[in-house]
Design an enzyme around this catalytic site. Structure first.
Site, mmCIF file in Angstrom:
data_model
loop_
_atom_site.group_PDB
_atom_site.id
_atom_site.type_symbol
_atom_site.label_atom_id
_atom_site.label_comp_id
_atom_site.label_asym_id
_atom_site.label_seq_id
_atom_site.Cartn_x
_atom_site.Cartn_y
_atom_site.Cartn_z
ATOM 1 C CD GLU A 188 -3.050 -1.013 2.167
ATOM 2 O OE1 GLU A 188 -2.840 -0.382 3.221
ATOM 3 O OE2 GLU A 188 -4.153 -1.510 1.897
ATOM 4 C CD GLU A 385 -3.947 -5.953 2.610
ATOM 5 O OE1 GLU A 385 -4.755 -5.199 3.187
ATOM 6 O OE2 GLU A 385 -2.718 -5.774 2.640
#
Ligand code: BGP
Length: 487
Positions: A188, A385
């Site tokens: 991320e 995710e």
């Protein structure tokens, strides 16, 4: 149903292609514990205290007595991984995503030689995964920079971090290239564009802002250094073993215009630039025109060294790893950050329900995300995710009937399948975030549970760490068994 009717291939079953990778995802700092065992040095997450839904985690100056740091113990996966992998194998996982704890391999981050004890742990872990038919999917840096690099160098403010990251990559690529095929560079990496949250700069890049900082100037310079590090790591992997697949990893929150007002459409387009910037550079190999114009408007000067732009051009990645939890919305002129999604024009979306932590629930947003990314780049995508954080309340027998989690996952897997079957998107795999309860990143809670496996530990660190199968364990086992056909 789209445009009133399914597309021509409506007769095709809604299931995934043969070889699709099903599994679960965690991160070393949230699961392993053993924070100071076998040479391991503190990472940036080891100085973050526990927080809560409305109580931000604190970043302390070192590990302080009297503070509670939930990542120190995690759920002790460092010692229980064989048993936990047995449970993942029982669910039918064909892959499992975790990270290599950078400070387990280089305790301070600037050593010349790695810790053999740290390397040996991941040899055992990857061997144990393969012994169960589970393919490792590895995040190289998942918010786990050695704290020493953050404290003494200021993280990626200092270009020497590029070389320290490359040294870390060289060691783990050479050690594990025959055991790990799927790699992602930085978890991320785009979180840090939200410069209002200190936790993002600190965990993405080891950066602590000072009152004198122009935060956006610092952030984009640090982002440049990290993008160069990732591109050069990609080139290094190609030299070591071309079989390795190197992906980027981005947190994808699609931003819708709050209305059909063209001004809202432009507002959403602008807000999305802080996401597309990363995938554009990672996949196209250069800075897009919109960011150069934005830097010029804001007077942001990026220190670009000789060879940097060539590295970006040569070091493009093989796939896009992404997390998907929610969508957001943007209204032109909004200034309240009402939806707390880290950009000024964000507004709440009245069409969506929210989780107990205020995260929008939007399965269609996953179809939209996969379709838009695949149309733009035409490279394989990996949903690494997706999950539902919730308070799980065991019944009197200790069983957890987490129908709410099954409902969330069912709808999101169906959305994933629509992207594959209706839009032709190439998706490598799907790993449920927090397949076993782990320490929450944003709040440091254990009780924000994502797992299909319950772990007996509370927010204060009490509990036996006993593992128990939830209702979703058996549901996901069947989903995998039918390759997604029966949800
Ligand atoms: C993502 C992180 C994961 C994980 C997930 C769930 O941002 O990549 O590490 O933490 O969010 O979020 P949280 O744990 O804050 O509920």
């Amino acid at each position: 149903m789209r445009n009133g009717k399914r597309k021509a291939d409506a007769k095709m079953p809604m299931k995934m292609p043969e070889g699709f990778l099903w599994g679960g995802a965690v991160a070393a700092h949230q699961i392993e514990g053993a924070w100071n065992v076998d040479d391991r040095g503190p990472s940036v997450c080891d100085v973050m205290t526990a927080g809560g839904p409305h109580r931000p985690r604190r970043i302390t100056n070192g590990v302080l007595p009297g503070e509670y740091y939930p990542n120190h113990d995690g759920i002790d996966f460092y010692h229980t991984y064989e048993h936990d992998l047995d449970l993942f194998q029982e669910m039918g996982f064909s892959c499992f995503r975790t990270s290599i704890s950078w400070s387990r391999i280089f305790p301070r981050g600037d050593e010349d030689e790695p810790s053999e004890a740290g390397l040996a742990f991941y040899d055992k872990l990857f061997d144990a995964m393969h012994a169960r038919g589970i393919e490792p999917v590895v995040t190289i840096s998942h918010f786990e920079m050695p704290y020493h690099l953050a404290k003494e160098y200021g993280g990626f403010r200092d270009r020497r971090l590029i070389d320290f990251y490359l040294r870390f990559c060289e060691v783990i690529f050479k050690r594990y290239h025959n055991k790990v095929r799927w790699w992602m560079l930085f978890n991320e990496i785009n979180n840090q564009t939200d410069v209002t949250r200190d936790i993002y700069a600190f965990t993405n890049s080891g950066v602590t802002y000072t009152p004198a900082d122009n935060r956006r100037q610092v952030m984009y310079q640090v982002v440049h250094n990290e993008l160069v590090a990732g591109a050069r790591a990609r080139q290094l992997a190609r030299q070591i073993d071309p079989k390795m697949k190197i992906g980027c990893m981005v947190a994808w929150v699609p931003i819708y215009p709050a209305s059909a007002d063209p001004a809202d459409q432009m507002s959403a387009l602008d807000a999305m630039h802080d996401r597309f910037l990363f995938t554009d550079v990672y996949l196209r190999g250069h800075y897009p025109a919109y960011i150069r114009k934005q830097w010029k408007r804001e007077g942001i000067q990026i220190d670009i060294h000789d060879g940097d732009l060539e590295a970006l051009r040569e070091g493009t990645v093989d796939f896009i790893g992404l997390s998907y939890y929610m969508s957001s919305a943007s209204r032109a002129g909004a200034t309240g950050d009402a939806d707390e999604r880290g950009f000024e024009s964000s507004v709440s979306n009245p069409y969506l329900e929210k989780s107990a932590w205020g995260w929008n629930i939007d399965p269609t947003g996953l179809t939209y995300t996969l379709a838009t990314l695949y149309e733009r780049y035409e490279v394989p995508l990996f949903v690494v995710e997706n999950g539902f954080g919730a308070y799980d309340i065991p019944d009197e027998s200790g069983y957890i009937a987490d129908d709410y989690r099954i409902d969330y996952l069912r709808k999101h897997i169906a959305a994933l399948e629509r992207a594959v079957v209706d839009e032709g998107v190439e998706v490598i795999g799907y790993t449920v975030w927090g397949c076993i309860d782990v320490v929450s990143f944003t709040t440091g809670e254990m009780e924000k549970r994502y797992g299909m496996i319950y772990v007996d530990r509370d927010n204060e660190g009490h509990g036996t760490l006993e593992r128990r199968r939830k209702k979703s364990f058996y549901w996901y086992q069947h989903v995998i068994e039918t390759n997604g056909e029966e949800l």
